[in-house]
Scaffold this active site. Structure first.
Site, PDB file in Angstrom:
ATOM      1  CE  LYS A 169      -1.555  12.950   5.533  1.00 36.89           C
ATOM      2  NZ  LYS A 169      -2.889  13.602   6.505  1.00 36.89           N
TER       3      LYS A 169
HETATM    4  C1  5RP Z   1      -6.530  13.938   2.907  1.00 33.50           C
HETATM    5  C2  5RP Z   1      -5.422  13.926   4.185  1.00 33.50           C
HETATM    6  C3  5RP Z   1      -5.912  13.299   5.413  1.00 33.50           C
HETATM    7  O1  5RP Z   1      -5.552  14.146   6.681  1.00 33.50           O
HETATM    8  C4  5RP Z   1      -5.126  12.045   5.417  1.00 33.50           C
HETATM    9  O2  5RP Z   1      -5.901  11.205   4.535  1.00 33.50           O
HETATM   10  C5  5RP Z   1      -5.108  11.375   6.597  1.00 33.50           C
HETATM   11  O3  5RP Z   1      -6.007  10.845   7.257  1.00 33.50           O
HETATM   12  P1  5RP Z   1      -5.969   9.066   7.245  1.00 33.50           P
HETATM   13  O4  5RP Z   1      -5.206   8.739   8.260  1.00 33.50           O
HETATM   14  O5  5RP Z   1      -7.508   9.193   7.549  1.00 33.50           O
HETATM   15  O6  5RP Z   1      -5.793   8.593   5.749  1.00 33.50           O
HETATM   16  O7  5RP Z   1      -4.579  14.658   3.865  1.00 33.50           O
HETATM   17  O8  5RP Z   1      -5.711  14.458   1.742  1.00 33.50           O
END
Ligand code: 5RP
Length: 263
Positions: free
Chosen positions: A174
């Protein structure tokens, strides 16, 4: 890859489209009661039917989510820091793979902080999690953290962080969308999903989604740009249309406006 691991992965990434809409609601693990996620159940349950997977901590899962939901669960298992503490990169593993199995999770997620003073610690934690996950057929999602103290949020840094995560054995990475995102996806040999980041106008968040998918992303793991919207259900439906139906950003935004009854 063994059957159990592939089965869990197919609960996160829909086999029909090869894409995923993950709903990220794990923010409280270091931010506490973030705006519009103050009462997790109220925010999450109405959105659950539209997400393939929900990313959250075991505390919120156990306390706030109906065990009858059909979504797959990706459990945030790194933490140990807070927004008021000294260094957000000083994370460790806070939930065991054994507990993730007991909670019927389809995956576990951990942040890595490439370029920070805890780079080695977080990369070794990722490798430990992958090793442990391998024993049980549990996929690992690596989150490439961003922050002022880390590298610039550009394709060079994101490619570096994503590639390292994949080399260590993460099954999904991610990361954050940036210019030249196709290079990030191309050089990462496992599926890449994008976070939404801080709240931006819905039209822009849908463009980000569209651009990420066009560049080869497998989907989104989006939080604030869904549940901090004034119309969260129309927003997640619009995101879904782009991710799973190859709709354009314009078509997604039209759906958002229509469902939100906006002129
Ligand atoms: C923090 C995360 C969150 O899940 C991530 O930031 C995703 O959420 P957003 O779309 O609000 O940024 O992994 O480390």
């Amino acid at each position: 890859m063994d059957w159990g691991l592939r089965n869990r992965l197919s609960r996160i990434i829909a086999p029909g489209t090869g894409r995923s809409v993950m709903l990220a609601v794990d923010h409280g693990y270091f931010l506490g009661p973030t705006s519009r996620l103050e009462v997790p159940r109220k925010t999450i349950m109405p959105l659950a039917p539209y997400a393939d997977s929900i990313m959250l901590t075991r505390g919120v899962l156990r306390s706030s989510i109906d065990p009858s939901i059909l979504n797959s669960i990706v459990l945030r298992v790194s933490g140990g820091t807070s927004i008021v503490g000294e260094d957000l990169s000083n994370e460790g593993i806070i939930t065991s793979v054994e507990d993730a199995l007991r909670l019927n999770a389809s995956g576990v997620a951990l942040s890595i902080f490439v370029g920070s003073k805890h780079e080695r610690q977080t990369l070794l934690a990722l490798s430990e999690l992958v090793n442990e996950g391998q024993k049980h057929g549990m996929p690992v999602l690596a989150v490439t953290a961003v922050g002022k103290e880390l590298g610039k949020k550009d394709a060079r840094y994101m490619s570096l962080a994503c590639r390292i995560a994949a080399e260590i054995g993460a099954h999904i990475v991610k990361t954050y969308y940036c210019d030249g995102f196709e290079k990030v996806v191309e050089s990462c040999p496992v599926p890449v999903v994008v976070a939404g980041g801080t709240k931006i106008p819905e039209k822009d968040a849908l463009e980000l989604t569209y651009n990420a998918i066009k560049a080869g992303a497998t989907g989104v793991d989006m939080g604030r740009n869904i549940w901090q919207s004034d119309n969260p259900i129309p927003m997640i439906k619009a995101v879904r249309k782009i991710v799973h139906e190859d709709a354009t950003a314009k078509e997604g935004f039209e759906l958002y406006r229509k469902l939100s009854k906006l002129k």
